[in-house]
Design a protein around this motif. Structure first.
Motif, PDB file in Angstrom:
ATOM      1  N   GLU A  27      57.621   3.520 -22.194  1.00 18.56           N
ATOM      2  CA  GLU A  27      56.352   4.236 -22.005  1.00 18.56           C
ATOM      3  C   GLU A  27      55.190   3.265 -22.140  1.00 18.56           C
ATOM      4  OE1 GLU A  27      55.093   7.381 -21.237  1.00 18.56           O
ATOM      5  OE2 GLU A  27      57.149   7.684 -20.546  1.00 18.56           O
ATOM      6  N   GLU A  28      54.349   3.240 -21.117  1.00 14.96           N
ATOM      7  CA  GLU A  28      53.215   2.320 -21.093  1.00 14.96           C
ATOM      8  C   GLU A  28      52.193   2.658 -22.181  1.00 14.96           C
ATOM      9  OE1 GLU A  28      49.757   0.921 -17.950  1.00 14.96           O
ATOM     10  OE2 GLU A  28      51.338   2.259 -17.283  1.00 14.96           O
ATOM     11  N   TYR A  29      51.901   3.945 -22.366  1.00  9.47           N
ATOM     12  CA  TYR A  29      50.863   4.350 -23.319  1.00  9.47           C
ATOM     13  C   TYR A  29      51.472   4.770 -24.650  1.00  9.47           C
ATOM     14  CZ  TYR A  29      48.067   4.267 -19.132  1.00  9.47           C
ATOM     15  OH  TYR A  29      47.441   3.852 -17.971  1.00  9.47           O
ATOM     16  N   SER A  30      52.289   3.910 -25.204  1.00  9.34           N
ATOM     17  CA  SER A  30      52.972   4.201 -26.459  1.00  9.34           C
ATOM     18  C   SER A  30      52.922   2.963 -27.342  1.00  9.34           C
ATOM     19  CB  SER A  30      54.437   4.554 -26.164  1.00  9.34           C
ATOM     20  OG  SER A  30      55.195   4.520 -27.346  1.00  9.34           O
ATOM     21  N   ASP A  31      52.867   3.193 -28.658  1.00  9.57           N
ATOM     22  CA  ASP A  31      52.974   2.057 -29.582  1.00  9.57           C
ATOM     23  C   ASP A  31      54.440   1.782 -29.921  1.00  9.57           C
ATOM     24  OD1 ASP A  31      53.682   4.106 -31.308  1.00  9.57           O
ATOM     25  OD2 ASP A  31      52.045   3.756 -32.723  1.00  9.57           O
ATOM     26  N   HIS A 123      50.138  13.601 -21.227  1.00 10.42           N
ATOM     27  CA  HIS A 123      49.904  13.396 -19.800  1.00 10.42           C
ATOM     28  C   HIS A 123      49.214  14.610 -19.196  1.00 10.42           C
ATOM     29  CE1 HIS A 123      52.144   9.672 -19.526  1.00 10.42           C
ATOM     30  NE2 HIS A 123      53.105  10.218 -20.247  1.00 10.42           N
ATOM     31  N   ASN A 150      43.366  13.863 -21.702  1.00 10.15           N
ATOM     32  CA  ASN A 150      44.634  13.806 -22.423  1.00 10.15           C
ATOM     33  C   ASN A 150      44.656  14.670 -23.690  1.00 10.15           C
ATOM     34  OD1 ASN A 150      44.354  10.505 -21.456  1.00 10.15           O
ATOM     35  ND2 ASN A 150      45.949  11.814 -20.657  1.00 10.15           N
TER      36      ASN A 150
END
Length: 176
Positions: A27-31, A123, A150
């Protein structure tokens, strides 16, 4: 495929940890630390055992969802709500409706437990299909900078967001 949705048990914790790790791996938008968040939330006062839910098939856990307590506060009132975070499905099971089943089941359990709303960061193209709307429509603000598209909320009851406005107060476990 026969999918069973049920409450998570203690003996599921290790499988759920690995599942969340795999689910967010690319996942791109994940830490990429969602699995640790779930561990912290389980130990917090925000945890509601009935709202930690797994999906399994052939005795293998393939999905997990967690709803935890949060508050929405303004100058004069505090409203109780839930945070939906995270929803995890093994990548090889994406697109099979497992996330949807977990979300709908979680909403039903939350309603039975008396909760009126759920807040999430997610999303913008996925969650509206479940009835989620932008928080800004209700003058609900996040306590940190995040794109408005979001930040979403759903009313679980007819009047679940009546006169609700303010800033979201996440449990401290979200920030440890």
């Amino acid at each position: 495929m026969d999918i069973k949705i049920r409450q998570e048990r203690k003996d599921d914790f290790e499988s759920v940890f690995q599942l969340i790790e795999k689910a967010f791996e690319k996942e791109e938008y994940s830490d990429h630390k969602e699995q640790f968040l779930v561990e912290r939330l389980r130990k917090s006062e925000a945890f509601i055992p009935e709202l930690s839910i797994v999906a399994e098939t052939e005795n293998k856990i393939i999905g997990h969802i967690l709803f935890t307590k949060l508050q929405i506060k303004n100058e004069s009132q505090t409203f109780h709500s839930l945070a939906l975070a995270p929803v995890s499905v093994l990548p090889e099971f994406h697109g099979k409706g497992i996330g949807s089943k977990l979300i709908f089941h979680g909403h039903e359990i939350a309603k039975k437990l008396g909760y009126k709303s759920v807040i999430l960061l997610g999303h913008q193209d996925y969650y509206p299909r479940f009835g989620y709307e932008l928080c800004k429509k209700y003058n609900i603000k996040m306590p940190f900078e995040v794109p408005a598209e979001n930040c979403m909320v759903i009313s679980l009851t007819e009047d679940g967001l009546s006169n609700v406005s303010g800033e979201v107060v996440y449990p401290s476990a979200f920030f440890e």
